[in-house]
Design an enzyme around this catalytic site. Sequence first.
Site, mmCIF file in Angstrom:
data_model
loop_
_atom_site.group_PDB
_atom_site.id
_atom_site.type_symbol
_atom_site.label_atom_id
_atom_site.label_comp_id
_atom_site.label_asym_id
_atom_site.label_seq_id
_atom_site.Cartn_x
_atom_site.Cartn_y
_atom_site.Cartn_z
ATOM 1 N N SER A 371 -134.940 40.805 -13.306
ATOM 2 C CA SER A 371 -135.587 41.898 -14.024
ATOM 3 C C SER A 371 -135.780 41.451 -15.459
ATOM 4 O O SER A 371 -134.810 41.223 -16.177
ATOM 5 C CB SER A 371 -134.745 43.172 -13.970
ATOM 6 O OG SER A 371 -135.336 44.197 -14.718
ATOM 7 N N ARG A 372 -137.052 41.315 -15.877
ATOM 8 C CA ARG A 372 -137.330 40.757 -17.200
ATOM 9 C C ARG A 372 -137.315 41.818 -18.295
ATOM 10 O O ARG A 372 -137.386 41.475 -19.466
ATOM 11 C CB ARG A 372 -138.687 40.052 -17.186
ATOM 12 C CG ARG A 372 -138.788 38.957 -16.150
ATOM 13 C CD ARG A 372 -140.108 38.198 -16.247
ATOM 14 N NE ARG A 372 -140.217 37.266 -15.137
ATOM 15 C CZ ARG A 372 -140.888 37.506 -14.025
ATOM 16 N NH1 ARG A 372 -141.515 38.652 -13.876
ATOM 17 N NH2 ARG A 372 -140.942 36.619 -13.059
ATOM 18 N N VAL A 373 -137.295 43.092 -17.913
ATOM 19 C CA VAL A 373 -137.384 44.163 -18.900
ATOM 20 C C VAL A 373 -136.217 45.134 -18.798
ATOM 21 O O VAL A 373 -135.664 45.573 -19.798
ATOM 22 C CB VAL A 373 -138.722 44.933 -18.735
ATOM 23 C CG1 VAL A 373 -138.786 46.110 -19.692
ATOM 24 C CG2 VAL A 373 -139.897 44.004 -18.955
#
Length: 526
Positions: A371-373
């Site tokens: 999950s990049r955010v």
Amino acid sequence: MNSPSSNLQTVLDRSFADLRQRREAFSAQLAPRETGTITQVSTGIAMVSGLPGVGYDELIAFPGGVFGIAFNVDELEVGVVLLGEYWHLRAGDEVQRTGRVMDVGVGDGTLGRVMDPLGRPLDGQGPIVTKQRLPIERPAAPIMDRAPVSVPLQTGLKVVDALIPVGRGQRELILGDRQTGKTTIAIDTILNQQGKDVLCVYCAIGQRAAAVAKTIAILQEKGAMAYTVVMVTEGNDPPGLAYIAPYAATSMAEHYMHAGRDVLIVYDDLTHHARAYRELSLLLRRPPGREAFPGDIFYIHSRLLERSTHLSEERGGGSLTALPIIETEAQNMSAYIPTNLISITDGQIYLSPSLFELGALPAVDVGKSVSRVGGKAQRAAYRAVSGDLKLAYSQFEELETFARFGARLDANTTQTIEHGRRIRACLKQAESSPVSEVAQIAVLMALTAKLFDTVPLERMTDAERAVREAAAQIPTDVCGRFDTAKKLSDEDQALIIGIARTALAPFQPEAATVPDSAVAAPVEKP
């Protein structure tokens, strides 16, 4: 006294005078109407001639109440994607421009309803009443109107909320082979939004009718239909309906987002959407590219998912969180459509067939998921444990492969493997049974403190359930700090671990001693 004949004459004179006045005031209004002729009908498309003023994406009316969208606007012919049953259409039939683009009804009247992309009800509960209509294709919110993702969207799944967190306004891809539980994760996330003031839109694209009926039955049984809109296209529907479905569903969701609401939308799945678009493109003689997909296949998904965002407070502060689902073949994440969507989205949840066969459900492969955010929006209580937990689980998965060959293992390696097995057992979760945030934090802190390491594997399910039930003893003020505190205090962490240790006492072997690592010490943030 007036006679009846004189009264009648008076009425007639008045009526004729009124008619004369209206006739003199009337002026004929000429409205130009542009019509064309069908030259060819094929599977889901029609070629039309004689519409010189038609625009791209304009809605065209066909005989029998069927509509189509102008897709190819050439010099002599217009390629039209048909949005309904087309078996009655013949070459030579007359068609007509509508002067508008495809739109869909939006508003509170859609909540709790099942419909097709044209807004026609499929649940037998009468017409869907809406006061506003929005085009299905709309520009995404400008960058200046957006705000950072700052609030988590709890899925109710321990493995996702702890290790692959999702934030409100994020686009998190769910991918994996067929029958690995992709839809289950999305449906569980919808179920977990009950009481959290989040509206949901579930868009089924090209799914089997039986699978869609099962999903709707689950949503109704759990009371989730009250805050959910379901849009359905089945496998035997025309490809044009499958193509417009996600755009129509997004316009419905955007209406709520611009009203300041938080919305979750699930696209199940975009693999069928891409295939429907490929079918239409090849029938309309567009040049094929890689894997026979047209060159703009990336654009149709990027302009769809770019509409998911978190709006700034000046724009109402609403959010639209997207969970697109795609199907891989033979675990090939590097295929054309998966790589396209991985590059568009803000992270992915990958489901492994091998974990599914082992019964480790949900079968999330933590090593290939990211999950990049969402980590920016994750609660402080989760951040206190997620780093150590992900590292320990990744080490376990690497060592587990060597352990299968019967190699001799030292004490530290054995301890790492046993700890990893407890993590996997704790992250298992039954279908349609989301876990509350407080219960998740109690289990995860107990895991990080290694309180489960002395519990026999066969009793892990009962032990994990006991910790979840004991989480109800956590004081209200401590639970309140889960949402507000930037970092949990040492006292809060010690309190939670103490409650978990008490709950696990009956599951400890009689001769077992609590390891030094399980002392009620605070869990340091990595």
